[in-house]
Design a protein around this motif. Structure first.
Motif, short mmCIF file in Angstrom:
data_model
loop_
_atom_site.label_atom_id
_atom_site.label_comp_id
_atom_site.label_asym_id
_atom_site.label_seq_id
_atom_site.Cartn_x
_atom_site.Cartn_y
_atom_site.Cartn_z
N GLU A 38 0.93 -1.14 -0.04
CA GLU A 38 0.03 -0.05 0.12
C GLU A 38 0.97 1.23 -0.01
O GLU A 38 1.91 1.36 0.80
N ARG A 40 1.17 5.50 0.27
CA ARG A 40 0.36 6.79 0.82
C ARG A 40 0.97 8.03 0.50
O ARG A 40 2.05 8.28 0.35
N VAL A 118 -4.44 6.35 0.65
CA VAL A 118 -3.60 4.88 0.49
C VAL A 118 -4.13 4.07 -0.50
O VAL A 118 -5.23 4.14 -0.53
#
Length: 477
Positions: A38, A40, A118
């Motif tokens: 993930e 960000r 995200v």
């Protein structure tokens, strides 16, 4: 439990703690490797309020903005902001699904709003963050406009656009492994404490203190060779184990100098704790001091003492008690100062014989002839013989076999002696491990002079002596 108890538990179960720790870390590393990446991306907005030219107007506008900025951060994740973004970018998510990937925070004492997104695609994360920031500048204008024809007093400006992140924000290997280490240690320590609570086996001297206040007068290390060569005083007289038996003898001699026990009982809680080998080696060490001692095979059910010493058991205690033989005829000399009295034929009623007046008279007679009398008795929990004999002696020596007896069994055995009025002279911790927290350590450098030839000659003389004295005259009944 004190800190020392926890340290002892850790030392006992360190393999379990390490295994749990490594397993937890391995699972965390595997989950980290398999977890989707993930990214960000963050954008930053500045919120301002139009005010007058005076200082007081500027102060009031700034205070109003600081109070309102937290509300603006909450609005950032509502459909009024997210729905236009979804339409503009053609996202397939609903406003609720997108809101779970968006966070808006306000740094303390500022009028800034940080919006973070995200996403599994770093470019998409930056694009969505910038789109939300731009859309919010328009939404706040509409929300704060009082007059449709006039401009809003509140203005939001994007001061930093999001860029595509180079490194994933999740999973965080360092954080995950650190948490796994802490969790693994806590879980391992918890299992070690639970194991200690559930495992009631006596493992060392520390466990004896948890059961009774009776003194521990001896500590004997475990020896794998003991079943084949039980008499370590003869086989290896300068070994640490032999010195441990001499220490037991010394402690026994100084238990009560004003009322020295002379007729003593050696017993245990359950079979297999090493009472017979302890009795034989203790008798040999007492004989080394120049005292005379009679060692009695008091186990009339499973006699093994004479087998260990290589003596005949054709006649013994039972013959003397029933008047079938004279005491002098059945005593077998072993070494200087030590004579052995076997059990004789195994009777059908051992408890009655051992508790009889004839047995009491026999012990009184032996007490007059010898400095010490030592009786090898059966285990306390198996039969009542040892409890009965304890009432005829000056006290009992209870042998405690490490990893053999459990704490509740030892407690029951000592309770048996207490109920009949028997005196406990002390406990002997036997079969102690040589390594670990309960290890037996000989603290004088394992002194062992070069006496190989002398030891061989002594053992050979002992064997010849036993062969010569094994054929003892027996009175015919």
């Amino acid at each position: 439990m004190e800190l020392s108890d926890y340290l002892r538990i850790v030392r006992r179960s360190w393999r379990l703690v390490v295994a749990v720790l490594l397993t937890t870390i391995a699972l965390a590393a595997l989950l980290t490797a398999l977890a989707p990446r993930e990214y960000r991306a963050e954008a930053e907005l500045f919120v301002s309020t139009a005010g007058g030219d005076g200082v007081s107007d500027l102060v009031q506008g700034g205070s109003f903005t600081q109070r309102q900025v937290a509300t603006y951060a909450d609005i950032m994740t509502t459909p009024v902001v997210l729905d236009p973004v979804i339409d503009d970018l053609g996202l397939g998510n609903s406003a609720g699904e997108l809101a779970r990937r968006v966070t808006a925070t306000v740094p303390p004492s500022t009028v800034l709003i940080d919006v973070a997104v995200v996403n599994g695609d770093p470019a998409a994360a930056a694009e969505i963050a910038n789109a939300i920031a731009v859309q919010f500048t328009e939404t706040v204008q509409e929300l704060e406009r009082v007059d449709p024809e006039a401009d809003s007093a509140v203005k939001a400006t994007v001061v930093q656009f999001a860029t595509s992140p180079q490194e994933p924000s999740s999973p965080d290997p360092i954080r995950n492994l650190a948490l796994a280490t802490v969790l693994g240690l806590l879980l391992g320590l918890g299992l070690a404490v639970l194991r200690d609570l559930l495992d009631t086996r006596v493992r060392g001297e520390a466990d004896l203190a948890r059961v009774t206040d009776e003194p521990t007068i001896g500590a004997i290390a475990f020896d794998r060779d003991a079943p084949a060569h039980p008499l370590v005083i003869e086989i290896d007289p300068h070994s640490p184990r032999a010195e441990a038996f001499r220490a037991l003898r010394t402690n026994l001699m100084y238990l009560d100098p004003d009322d020295q026990p002379t007729v003593m009982l050696v017993t245990s809680s359950v079979p297999g704790e090493g009472k017979s080998t302890t009795a034989a080696n203790l008798a040999l060490t007492i004989a080394e001091t120049g005292s005379t001692i009679c060692l009695i095979e008091g186990d009339l059910r499973r006699p093994r003492l004479l087998d260990y010493m290589g003596l005949e058991n054709a006649a013994g205690v039972t013959d003397v008690i029933v008047g079938r033989a004279e005491l002098e005829d059945v005593l077998q000399p072993y070494v200087e100062g030590l004579q052995v009295l076997g059990c004789g034929p195994v009777p059908p009623n051992p408890s009655e014989l051992l508790g009889s007046a004839a047995m009491e008279r026999l012990l009184a007679r032996l007490k007059e002839q010898f400095d010490f009398v030592l009786i090898d008795a059966p285990p306390l929990l198996a039969v009542t013989d040892a409890a009965i004999l304890s009432t005829l002696t000056d006290g009992a020596i209870v042998v405690v076999g490490a990893d053999v007896v459990r704490r509740h069994e030892l407690e029951r055995a000592l309770g048996t002696l207490e109920r009949v009025g028997g005196k406990v002279l002390g406990l002997v911790a036997n079969r102690l491990p040589k390594q670990g927290p309960d290890a037996y350590r000989y603290s004088y450098g394992d002194y062992r002079p070069d006496t190989q030839l002398e030891g061989r000659g002594r053992r050979e003389r002992s064997r010849r002596s036993r062969r010569k004295t094994s054929q003892v005259p027996v009175a015919q009944g």
